[in-house]
Design a protein around this motif. Structure first.
Motif, PDB file in Angstrom:
ATOM      1  N   ARG A  66       2.855   3.993   1.298  1.00 53.86           N
ATOM      2  CA  ARG A  66       3.632   3.105   2.392  1.00 53.86           C
ATOM      3  C   ARG A  66       2.672   2.084   2.947  1.00 53.86           C
ATOM      4  NH1 ARG A  66       3.390   7.750   5.179  1.00 53.86           N
ATOM      5  NH2 ARG A  66       4.343   9.389   3.614  1.00 53.86           N
ATOM      6  N   ARG A  67       1.511   2.178   3.324  1.00 56.62           N
ATOM      7  CA  ARG A  67       0.704   0.980   3.603  1.00 56.62           C
ATOM      8  C   ARG A  67       0.610  -0.223   2.566  1.00 56.62           C
ATOM      9  NH1 ARG A  67      -5.333   2.756   3.997  1.00 56.62           N
ATOM     10  NH2 ARG A  67      -4.284   4.609   4.780  1.00 56.62           N
ATOM     11  N   TYR A  68       0.623   0.204   1.437  1.00 59.72           N
ATOM     12  CA  TYR A  68       0.833  -0.941   0.347  1.00 59.72           C
ATOM     13  C   TYR A  68       2.173  -1.788   0.482  1.00 59.72           C
ATOM     14  CZ  TYR A  68       1.666  -3.160  -4.080  1.00 59.72           C
ATOM     15  OH  TYR A  68       1.744  -3.805  -5.252  1.00 59.72           O
ATOM     16  N   ARG A  69       2.996  -1.060   0.837  1.00 58.54           N
ATOM     17  CA  ARG A  69       4.548  -1.660   0.923  1.00 58.54           C
ATOM     18  C   ARG A  69       4.709  -2.409   2.135  1.00 58.54           C
ATOM     19  NH1 ARG A  69       7.295  -3.006  -3.165  1.00 58.54           N
ATOM     20  NH2 ARG A  69       9.044  -2.741  -2.049  1.00 58.54           N
ATOM     21  N   THR A  70       4.006  -2.197   3.165  1.00 64.62           N
ATOM     22  CA  THR A  70       4.077  -2.735   4.682  1.00 64.62           C
ATOM     23  C   THR A  70       2.907  -4.082   4.561  1.00 64.62           C
ATOM     24  OG1 THR A  70       2.369  -1.473   5.575  1.00 64.62           O
ATOM     25  CG2 THR A  70       4.511  -0.926   5.810  1.00 64.62           C
TER      26      THR A  70
ATOM     27  N   LYS B 292       0.907  13.642  -0.314  1.00 67.59           N
ATOM     28  CA  LYS B 292       0.800  12.808   0.909  1.00 67.59           C
ATOM     29  C   LYS B 292      -0.061  11.800   0.897  1.00 67.59           C
ATOM     30  CE  LYS B 292       2.592  16.920   3.683  1.00 67.59           C
ATOM     31  NZ  LYS B 292       2.107  17.697   5.039  1.00 67.59           N
ATOM     32  N   THR B 293      -1.563  11.803   0.352  1.00 69.93           N
ATOM     33  CA  THR B 293      -2.398  10.811   0.654  1.00 69.93           C
ATOM     34  C   THR B 293      -1.637   9.857  -0.318  1.00 69.93           C
ATOM     35  OG1 THR B 293      -3.965  12.351   0.760  1.00 69.93           O
ATOM     36  CG2 THR B 293      -4.719  10.183  -0.104  1.00 69.93           C
ATOM     37  N   LEU B 294      -1.168  10.067  -1.543  1.00 77.88           N
ATOM     38  CA  LEU B 294      -0.552   8.880  -2.304  1.00 77.88           C
ATOM     39  C   LEU B 294       0.468   8.204  -1.560  1.00 77.88           C
ATOM     40  CD1 LEU B 294      -0.975  10.408  -5.824  1.00 77.88           C
ATOM     41  CD2 LEU B 294      -2.076   8.436  -4.977  1.00 77.88           C
ATOM     42  N   ALA B 295       1.248   8.985  -0.860  1.00 76.16           N
ATOM     43  CA  ALA B 295       2.657   8.383  -0.275  1.00 76.16           C
ATOM     44  C   ALA B 295       2.046   7.589   0.992  1.00 76.16           C
ATOM     45  CB  ALA B 295       3.423   9.573   0.012  1.00 76.16           C
ATOM     46  N   GLY B 296       1.128   8.011   1.503  1.00 77.75           N
ATOM     47  CA  GLY B 296       0.423   7.185   2.561  1.00 77.75           C
ATOM     48  C   GLY B 296      -0.257   5.621   2.132  1.00 77.75           C
ATOM     49  N   TYR B 297      -0.661   5.797   0.898  1.00 79.53           N
ATOM     50  CA  TYR B 297      -1.368   4.556   0.460  1.00 79.53           C
ATOM     51  C   TYR B 297      -0.073   3.883  -0.187  1.00 79.53           C
ATOM     52  CZ  TYR B 297      -6.146   6.254   0.245  1.00 79.53           C
ATOM     53  OH  TYR B 297      -7.439   6.738   0.732  1.00 79.53           O
TER      54      TYR B 297
END
Length: 115
Positions: A10-14, A3-8
């Protein structure tokens, strides 16, 4: 952890394009300064033997000596060292270009086949 990696991710893609590319460049440079010298050292140890720093042939270096020589080469502006430093980022750019060309080619074929 995922979940932490997925959050990073998503933040990178935005991120805006310029910021995302600067983060990518920073990560590639960090990789080229830390992991890549270790991989080069291990491959050299396996295929070539000890890292010999002294022209007399006595093994005077280890990973630390190789890393110091690597940084020294970068700061002196040596083309080969800069190529190793920028290599991961340049390979990423080349891969992105090839994927883009393949997508464009595939889209052109689909467009030509449509009646």
């Amino acid at each position: 952890m995922s979940k932490t990696l997925a959050g990073y991710w998503r933040r990178y893609r935005t991120l805006p394009t310029l910021q995302r590319e600067l983060v990518t460049l920073g990560l590639m440079l960090l990789f080229a300064l830390t992991v890549l010298p270790l991989v080069i050292f291990l491959a050299g140890q396996y295929f070539l033997g000890d890292y010999i720093r002294d022209p007399s042939g006595t093994p005077t270096g280890g990973f630390g000596a190789l890393w110091v020589d690597y940084l020294r080469g970068i700061f002196r502006g040596s083309f080969g060292y800069w190529l190793v430093l920028l290599g991961p980022w340049l390979l990423l750019l080349a891969g992105r270009g090839l994927v883009s060309l393949a997508r464009r080619e595939r889209a052109g074929r689909v467009h030509r086949q449509t009646p």
